[in-house]
Design a protein around this motif. Structure first.
Motif, PDB file in Angstrom:
ATOM      1  N   SER A 188       0.757  -1.276  -0.026  1.00  0.00           N
ATOM      2  CA  SER A 188      -0.031  -0.047  -0.093  1.00  0.00           C
ATOM      3  C   SER A 188       0.877   1.422   0.040  1.00  0.00           C
ATOM      4  O   SER A 188       0.642   2.268  -0.531  1.00  0.00           O
ATOM      5  CB  SER A 188      -0.830   0.133   1.331  1.00  0.00           C
ATOM      6  N   ASN A 189       1.870   1.374   0.814  1.00  0.00           N
ATOM      7  CA  ASN A 189       2.661   2.459   0.895  1.00  0.00           C
ATOM      8  C   ASN A 189       3.601   2.741  -0.444  1.00  0.00           C
ATOM      9  O   ASN A 189       3.584   3.954  -0.911  1.00  0.00           O
ATOM     10  CB  ASN A 189       3.930   2.282   2.060  1.00  0.00           C
ATOM     11  N   HIS A 222      -8.835  10.392  -2.555  1.00  0.00           N
ATOM     12  CA  HIS A 222      -8.412   9.461  -1.495  1.00  0.00           C
ATOM     13  C   HIS A 222      -9.985   8.752  -1.341  1.00  0.00           C
ATOM     14  O   HIS A 222     -10.766   9.101  -1.140  1.00  0.00           O
ATOM     15  CB  HIS A 222      -8.234  10.375  -0.246  1.00  0.00           C
ATOM     16  N   ARG A 282      -6.084  -2.996   7.650  1.00  0.00           N
ATOM     17  CA  ARG A 282      -5.329  -2.235   8.873  1.00  0.00           C
ATOM     18  C   ARG A 282      -6.045  -1.123   9.319  1.00  0.00           C
ATOM     19  O   ARG A 282      -5.525  -0.568  10.262  1.00  0.00           O
ATOM     20  CB  ARG A 282      -3.966  -2.055   8.408  1.00  0.00           C
ATOM     21  N   THR A 315      -7.471   1.459   8.044  1.00  0.00           N
ATOM     22  CA  THR A 315      -7.398   2.828   7.493  1.00  0.00           C
ATOM     23  C   THR A 315      -8.765   3.493   7.091  1.00  0.00           C
ATOM     24  O   THR A 315      -9.080   4.651   7.693  1.00  0.00           O
ATOM     25  CB  THR A 315      -6.608   2.773   6.095  1.00  0.00           C
ATOM     26  N   SER A 316      -9.722   2.819   6.386  1.00  0.00           N
ATOM     27  CA  SER A 316     -10.945   3.470   6.059  1.00  0.00           C
ATOM     28  C   SER A 316     -11.625   3.190   7.363  1.00  0.00           C
ATOM     29  O   SER A 316     -12.571   4.527   7.737  1.00  0.00           O
ATOM     30  CB  SER A 316     -11.612   2.393   4.947  1.00  0.00           C
ATOM     31  N   ARG A 369     -10.829   3.989  10.272  1.00  0.00           N
ATOM     32  CA  ARG A 369     -10.564   5.271  11.099  1.00  0.00           C
ATOM     33  C   ARG A 369     -11.175   6.614  10.271  1.00  0.00           C
ATOM     34  O   ARG A 369     -11.863   7.580  11.003  1.00  0.00           O
ATOM     35  CB  ARG A 369      -9.180   5.581  11.189  1.00  0.00           C
ATOM     36  N   ARG A 379      -3.900   1.023  15.653  1.00  0.00           N
ATOM     37  CA  ARG A 379      -3.922   2.050  15.043  1.00  0.00           C
ATOM     38  C   ARG A 379      -5.221   2.810  15.491  1.00  0.00           C
ATOM     39  O   ARG A 379      -5.358   4.275  15.093  1.00  0.00           O
ATOM     40  CB  ARG A 379      -3.857   1.923  13.388  1.00  0.00           C
TER      41      ARG A 379
END
Length: 281
Positions: free
Chosen positions: A27-28, A39, A68, A70-71, A73, A100
């Motif tokens: 992903s990074n 985004h 992980r 991301t969405s 959050r 996270r």
């Protein structure tokens, strides 16, 4: 890689998602290359705000295939439902999502390991269900969509997100030209199960489709070292022993046969917004 599609082969799941660092690396590398396209988590929020009649007072929001977190959050921070539940099949990703997750007064954020074919939630318990970049991991994505319909309240909203079949074809061309996998351009798309061309019809089998949006996203890798970071975690190709998972060796192999240069690639991202057929709340 095995002869089967690794996204649909249970034997690949431990390798793909047994360690959260693999997904993070891929992903990074991809996000560092991104040059155009909204985004995705922010776009999901905007679609919910546009199409959900109670976007400012959601009860339970479900993030299916949360990875992980991301969405999860972003949804919790921007929509502030009473409760946000992230669900994923991979324990390592759930552990990372929990690490996270930020503490937000008024929003109960939790993460659960589970199978999206049998969502561990009561019927009619969710105001919102999001399934982003996960339906193509199912041989029967229509069953997942039916489960989404089951757990939504009457009139509840679903947002489904996927990619086009020909995503990143320029990377296929590079891998073939470098001799790393001469069949790179002929492998089945990783997204064949649920892609931009069929996601709306998959949704329509159980839900009422409100809108479908297609958007091209572009990515420019700044050379062989950068592209090798992405390739090292991509299970699509039949790479020689010692190359998969080894970005240094992959970069060296690319440098040996091709001049170092920028590589631009593309993917169409498709968003489907659909509503439960139970009637408006």
């Amino acid at each position: 890689m095995s002869s089967t599609n690794p996204f649909l082969d249970p034997g690949w799941q431990a390798d793909l998602y047994g360690d959260a660092s693999r997904l993070a690396s891929r992903s990074n590398a991809l996000m560092r290359a991104k040059t155009s396209g909204r985004h995705v988590p922010d776009t999901i929020v905007q679609l919910v705000q546009t199409h959900h009649e109670r976007a400012d007072r959601l009860g339970v929001a479900l993030d299916i295939g949360c990875g992980r977190g991301t969405s999860s959050r972003v949804i919790a921070e921007q929509l502030r439902p009473r409760s946000l539940l992230g669900l994923d099949a991979a324990p390592a990703l759930i552990d990372k999502a929990r690490e996270r997750a930020c503490r937000m007064p008024g929003v109960l954020v939790s993460f659960l390991q589970g199978d999206f074919h049998q969502l561990p939630l009561p019927t009619g318990s969710c105001d919102l269900a999001v399934a982003a970049f996960c339906l193509y991991h199912s041989l029967h994505p229509e069953r997942v969509v039916a489960e989404i319909d089951r757990v939504l309240v009457p009139g509840g909203l679903a947002v489904l997100v996927t990619k086009s079949l020909d995503s990143y074809r320029e990377i296929d061309q590079l891998v073939a030209a470098a001799g790393l996998d001469l069949r790179a351009e002929r492998h089945e798309s990783l997204y064949v199960s649920a892609h931009s061309g069929n996601i709306a019809s998959l949704a329509a089998a159980s839900l009422d489709v409100v809108t479908t949006e297609h958007e091209e996203h572009s990515f420019t890798f700044d050379g062989h070292d950068h592209i090798a970071e992405y390739l090292a975690t991509n299970p699509k190709y039949d790479l020689a022993p010692g190359l998969y998972g080894n970005p240094g060796a992959l970069a060296a192999a690319l440098h040996e046969v091709l001049p170092d240069q920028l590589l631009t690639t593309r993917s169409v991202i498709t968003f489907v917004v659909a509503r439960s057929r139970g009637g408006c709340p």
